[in-house]
Structure formats: C-alpha cells, structure tokens
Design a protein around this motif. Structure first.
Motif, short mmCIF file in Angstrom:
data_model
loop_
_atom_site.label_atom_id
_atom_site.label_comp_id
_atom_site.label_asym_id
_atom_site.label_seq_id
_atom_site.Cartn_x
_atom_site.Cartn_y
_atom_site.Cartn_z
N ASN A 49 4.83 5.94 -5.03
CA ASN A 49 4.99 6.14 -6.48
C ASN A 49 3.90 7.04 -7.07
OD1 ASN A 49 7.32 4.44 -7.60
ND2 ASN A 49 6.31 3.06 -6.17
N LYS A 50 2.65 6.73 -6.78
CA LYS A 50 1.54 7.41 -7.46
C LYS A 50 1.50 8.91 -7.13
CE LYS A 50 -3.34 7.40 -8.46
NZ LYS A 50 -4.69 6.94 -8.23
N THR A 51 1.65 9.25 -5.87
CA THR A 51 1.61 10.68 -5.51
C THR A 51 2.94 11.16 -4.93
OG1 THR A 51 0.67 10.09 -3.37
CG2 THR A 51 -0.87 10.73 -5.10
N GLY A 52 3.64 10.26 -4.23
CA GLY A 52 4.86 10.67 -3.52
C GLY A 52 5.98 11.12 -4.44
N LYS A 77 -4.16 2.65 15.10
CA LYS A 77 -2.80 2.43 14.57
C LYS A 77 -2.52 3.35 13.38
CE LYS A 77 -1.02 -1.27 16.83
NZ LYS A 77 0.15 -1.03 17.71
N ALA A 78 -3.57 3.61 12.60
CA ALA A 78 -3.40 4.52 11.46
C ALA A 78 -3.06 5.92 11.96
CB ALA A 78 -4.66 4.54 10.60
N LYS A 79 -3.74 6.33 13.05
CA LYS A 79 -3.47 7.66 13.62
C LYS A 79 -2.05 7.72 14.21
CE LYS A 79 -8.18 9.17 14.73
NZ LYS A 79 -9.20 9.33 15.80
N GLU A 80 -1.62 6.64 14.83
CA GLU A 80 -0.25 6.58 15.36
C GLU A 80 0.76 6.75 14.24
OE1 GLU A 80 0.75 3.01 17.57
OE2 GLU A 80 -1.01 3.30 18.87
N ARG A 81 0.48 6.05 13.14
CA ARG A 81 1.39 6.10 12.00
C ARG A 81 1.43 7.50 11.40
NH1 ARG A 81 3.86 1.73 9.81
NH2 ARG A 81 4.85 2.29 7.85
N LEU A 82 0.28 8.13 11.35
CA LEU A 82 0.21 9.52 10.88
C LEU A 82 1.12 10.40 11.75
CD1 LEU A 82 -1.22 11.82 9.25
CD2 LEU A 82 -2.99 11.81 11.01
N GLY A 83 1.00 10.23 13.07
CA GLY A 83 1.81 11.01 14.00
C GLY A 83 3.31 10.77 13.80
N GLU A 84 3.64 9.54 13.52
CA GLU A 84 5.04 9.18 13.30
C GLU A 84 5.61 9.88 12.05
OE1 GLU A 84 8.42 6.77 14.39
OE2 GLU A 84 6.71 7.69 15.41
N LEU A 114 0.84 -1.20 0.00
CA LEU A 114 0.00 0.00 0.00
C LEU A 114 0.88 1.26 0.00
CD1 LEU A 114 -2.84 1.28 0.20
CD2 LEU A 114 -2.59 1.20 2.68
N GLU A 115 1.92 1.21 0.84
CA GLU A 115 2.84 2.35 0.91
C GLU A 115 3.53 2.55 -0.45
OE1 GLU A 115 5.90 2.22 3.98
OE2 GLU A 115 4.60 3.50 5.17
N ASN A 116 3.87 1.46 -1.09
CA ASN A 116 4.55 1.52 -2.38
C ASN A 116 3.68 2.19 -3.46
OD1 ASN A 116 6.90 1.08 -3.80
ND2 ASN A 116 6.19 -0.89 -4.63
N VAL A 117 2.36 1.91 -3.40
CA VAL A 117 1.44 2.58 -4.32
C VAL A 117 1.54 4.09 -4.12
CG1 VAL A 117 -0.99 3.01 -4.89
CG2 VAL A 117 -0.21 0.67 -4.45
N GLN A 168 -1.73 11.06 2.76
CA GLN A 168 -2.56 9.94 2.32
C GLN A 168 -3.27 9.28 3.51
OE1 GLN A 168 -3.06 9.34 -0.98
NE2 GLN A 168 -4.74 8.19 -0.07
N ILE A 169 -2.53 9.08 4.59
CA ILE A 169 -3.13 8.44 5.78
C ILE A 169 -4.26 9.32 6.32
CG2 ILE A 169 -2.71 7.62 8.14
CD1 ILE A 169 0.16 6.98 7.30
N GLN A 170 -4.00 10.64 6.41
CA GLN A 170 -5.04 11.54 6.91
C GLN A 170 -6.26 11.52 5.99
OE1 GLN A 170 -6.00 12.64 9.50
NE2 GLN A 170 -6.17 14.86 9.72
N ASP A 171 -6.02 11.45 4.70
CA ASP A 171 -7.11 11.34 3.74
C ASP A 171 -7.98 10.11 4.05
OD1 ASP A 171 -7.43 13.27 1.72
OD2 ASP A 171 -7.30 11.75 0.16
N ASP A 172 -7.32 9.00 4.28
CA ASP A 172 -8.03 7.75 4.58
C ASP A 172 -8.77 7.85 5.91
OD1 ASP A 172 -6.90 6.76 2.29
OD2 ASP A 172 -5.56 5.33 3.27
#
Lengths: 294, 294
Positions: free
Chosen positions: B179-182, B256-263, B173-176, B218-222
């Motif tokens: 590449n796609k936006t990053g 966990k998604a919010k934690e990752r966003l914070g990271e 998912l991260e790889n998408v 992207q994470i915040q979007d999700d």
C-alpha cells in the motif's frame, strides 16, 4: 428563511448525508483511517456547498442523476480542508460545531492523512459519474482541482495565514475570501451549470451570483460578530475584535460594511434575472444570507 | 546498471525535471506557497515513478505525447506524500536528500498546504491530456486517486505508523509496503499500459511485474541496511535495527530475505516474457533493483 428554500434544504440535506455515509462505508481502508475520515464527514454542518450544487440544477430545471455525486465530492473537499485548518500548526482549534476536532480525537498524524485521503476520494468520486459525458466529467475534475488547490482554496488559506500578521487593504481582504471560501462556492454553482449544459453567458451570470453571495456571506458574518449577541451566534460575539482578525466592519466601519453587503446582494439578485423565476432557490438563498441573524 | 537503462534514465530524468519546473512556474498561487511547492518538487530524487511510466511505454513501443504529463502527475503525488511524511507529527524528519525538509524551511502550516496543493495539481494535470480519449483520462484519474488515497498510499502510511508499535507478521509487513509504496509504483506501470491500450492480459502481467519489483526494492533496501557500509548507503547503516523498524531480515533472517528477494525478481522477470525483448528497460530495472549496492 423562505419556506420553499427551507423545505428544499430539509429534504436534500438528509439525502446528501445518507450518500456521504454510504461513500464512507464502502471505503476499503485501514479501520482507524476510515473511522477518522467518517468522523469528520458525519460531523454535521450546514452542507451549504452540496446544497448549492443541487439548488442550481433545481433552478435550471434540470434533473441530473450524477448531481448528488458531484455535491458529495465538494463536501469531501470542504471536510478535508476543515480537518487541516483545525490542526495545531494552522488554526489550532480543539472544537468544531461543538465536537472535538479530528486531531483531538485521532491525533495529528491520522488527521493529516484523513484529510489527504478525503481529497483523493473526492476526485475518485468524480470519475464515477454514469450519466455525464466523459468530457464534462473531466471539465468538472479540472474545475474542482483548480478551485480547491493552490490557485483557489489552498492559496486562500495561505493568504489568510499571512494576512493575520499585517493590515490588509479592502482588495487584499476580498482576495482572501474570494480564494479561501469563494472558489469552492463558485465551483458548486459552476458544476450545476456544467451538468445542465447551459449557454456560456448564463453560466457567467451564475458565476457572478456565486462570487457575490460568497462575499455577502463573509461580510454578514463579520457584521454579526459585532452586532449580534453571544446567545444568538452560538459562539462568542465580538471574538473577531478580540483576536484582531481583519474584518469588513473594522476596515470600512459598520455602516459602509452594511452598504457593501446590500450591494453584493443586489448584484447577486440581478444576475439571476435570466432564470425568469421570482421564487428561485438561489434567489431565496441570497436573501437569507443578508437577512440571517446568526 | 545496464547501459541501455542508464542512458534512458540520463536522457529522461532531465526531461521530467524540466517539465516539473515548467508546471511549477506556470502556477498562479501566492508566492510563499508556490515557493514551498517548488522547493520540494525541485529537490531532486531518483524520479523512479515518472521514469517507470515512460519506460513502460518505451518497452511497449508506444509513443504517447501525454505520457510526460502523466509521469509528472505521479511525481506531484509522490512529492506531496514526502512533505506530509516528514512533518513533526509523522516521521519528524529535518533532512531529506541532504536538504532541509519542507516544514523546516517554510513552517508546518505552509508545508501541509503545499502538500495539499500538490495533490490537487496532480489531478488537474491529468485533466489536461490532449491526445488521450476522455474515457481513458478518467480511468487514469480514477486509478491515481485510488492508488494514492485511503485504499492505497495514504492507507499504507497509516499501517506503517500503526506497525511501529507492534510486531508485524510477514503478511502484515508486505501489506504495509504493497500500500505505502507499491500502489503508486503499480499505478506508474498501469498508466503506461492504459495509455498504450494493450490487451487486459498483458496489463495484468505488467501489474504482477510492478508488484514484485516494488516488494523486491523494499527487501533489498532492508538487506542493504544490514549488509552495506554507512559510506555506501549515504545514510547510517544499521539504522533500521536501532530504530526497531520492522524489516524483512529481522522477520525472516538475512538468508531467507535474500531468497525472497530472488523470488520476486524471478517473478518480475517472467511476467515480462510477453514483451519478447531480452533488453527491455523494465527487465533491466528489475535486475538493477536486486543488484544495487546502495
């Protein structure tokens, strides 16, 4: 075809195709995309554009180690344009050169993206010239983007689509060809001239040559569709008339179209006089274009 | 959003849009093609990519007269990708930002060609830098072609399409997204660094920043798709779940998604410490990305 031209083509077509294969194999992209891009790049064809780059330098007696990269960049652009032209919403072709078109094998989405990726790759390739001054590399990138973009090939494709729906004048028909195929052909010759750093007036002579062989090629294509047999053509003869495609014979009549072909050939030949070489590759190429029977 | 960032955006968005309009108006292309290209270029949007180029230079305290051209080149690439992404064979979207998509107005053929023309125009624009050494201009063209091509954005779009049909791992998912936006977002920051000719280690810090704000965005979007109301979002909330789109909350759970966003936010912030500026635009932008509510 003249022996000298034939052996030049035989020798360099292989080199071009090996180089294109190498470029594709080095691409670090998702497998399906890479496969789709390579499928169309490796699908053969006359490789007339890259050969034109190399032939121009040969006639100018300039050896340039970057010429092959420039030649391949043009072929990447040409190939992307074929993939997009074949799409259902464009010419809707299922076959090209006897093989399935890209979207018939990989689907429309991948085909569109393969074309997009090939365009980007062409410009990337031109940033990797090693023996060309940066200022000249930028000039080449500028010329290729203009020749292939909205003011050149892409614009010509629009004119062609729009022209299908109406009666074109001779000037309009010429304008379609000058943009759709002529701009990229002219780039090939101009790129050779830029790499060879020849005087501006000689460059302009070569540009006149390029414009005239481009138009001659198109007129001969139209004439052969009327006069050659299906067997000779390898595609259905008379298909232009059936599809109501606007052609030179339809617009001018066959005799006037042949006269016009002769005129373009004469101008192309004359514009090469500065080379002082009766056996130039570009000269033989001009002859071949008007003499070919398929 | 922090006042300083808000006023920077307010001031520069206008400049960017005026410059884009100017570029389109100078284009000498068939009317329908030109109109189609201008339609999508002038369709608004956040202009986050060109703003990122300019903000990077502002934070580096470098005034560069070519920055606006580079900023616009990225927006031309981004816009072409939106036109192609919206096509029936891709995401098949009828509306974007409340207006009809390009192919709904101009038809698929013209939309494909408008995208093709915008890509070529982006590279042409980068050949017109006047205050940048040619070698740096070539570096920028190489970076943009790589970031937007098969090894970047176009490759990411393929991964995204293929990902719709299967369960992705976090790495996939991260790889998408990388590449796609990053890739294009990273180019924006890198382009600023190249134009400012900062030391390589600082450039690498900025690249870490770019990668992390891209993923954070992207994470915040999700997350917002799950937590925000339809009214706040301006689009249907919960649409990701309905469309079975793979998202961070679906893969990790909301917490966990919010934690990752914070990271990602923390890493982005830390990588800016070399600027010695608590009020950097890039820092405020990182804050905004995680704090936004729509």
């Amino acid at each position: 075809m003249h022996d000298k031209l034939q052996s030049f083509i035989d020798e360099h077509k292989v080199i071009i195709e090996e180089s294109l294969s190498q470029i594709m194999s080095e691409l670090d992209a998702p497998e399906s995309l890479k496969s789709s891009m390579a499928y169309s790049i490796n699908a053969g064809g006359k490789r007339i554009r890259p050969l034109l780059v190399l032939a121009t330098l040969e006639d100018l007696k300039v050896n340039c180690s970057d010429a092959l990269k420039v030649a391949c960049a043009v072929e990447l652009i040409h190939t992307y344009s074929l993939i997009h032209d074949d799409l259902p919403s464009m010419d809707d072709d299922d076959f090209r050169r006897g093989s399935l078109t890209n979207h018939k094998v990989y689907g429309e989405a991948v085909a569109i993206l393969a074309g997009d990726g090939l365009q980007a790759l062409a410009f990337e390739l031109l940033t990797k010239l090693t023996d060309t001054p940066p200022q000249l590399a930028i000039e080449l990138i500028g010329l290729l983007s203009k020749a292939s973009g909205a003011e050149g090939m892409v614009g010509g494709q629009i004119l062609d689509i729009e022209g299908e729906r109406k009666q074109l004048s001779l000037i309009e028909l010429e304008n379609v060809h000058i943009n759709k195929t002529g701009a990229l052909l002219s780039f090939c010759v101009e790129a050779g001239a830029v790499l060879a750093t020849i005087p501006i007036e000689d460059k302009e002579r070569l540009m006149i040559y390029a414009k005239n062989i481009g138009l001659a090629f198109q007129i001969q294509d139209d004439i052969l569709d009327v006069t050659a047999s299906t067997e000779e053509l390898g595609k259905t003869a008379g298909s232009d008339e059936t599809s109501e495609k606007m052609t030179y014979p339809a617009l001018l009549g066959l005799e006037k179209a042949k006269e016009r072909l002769g005129e373009h050939h004469r101008i192309a030949r004359e514009s090469l006089e500065f080379l002082n070489n009766d056996e130039s590759l570009l000269g033989h190429l001009a002859d071949y274009i008007v003499e070919r029977r398929y």
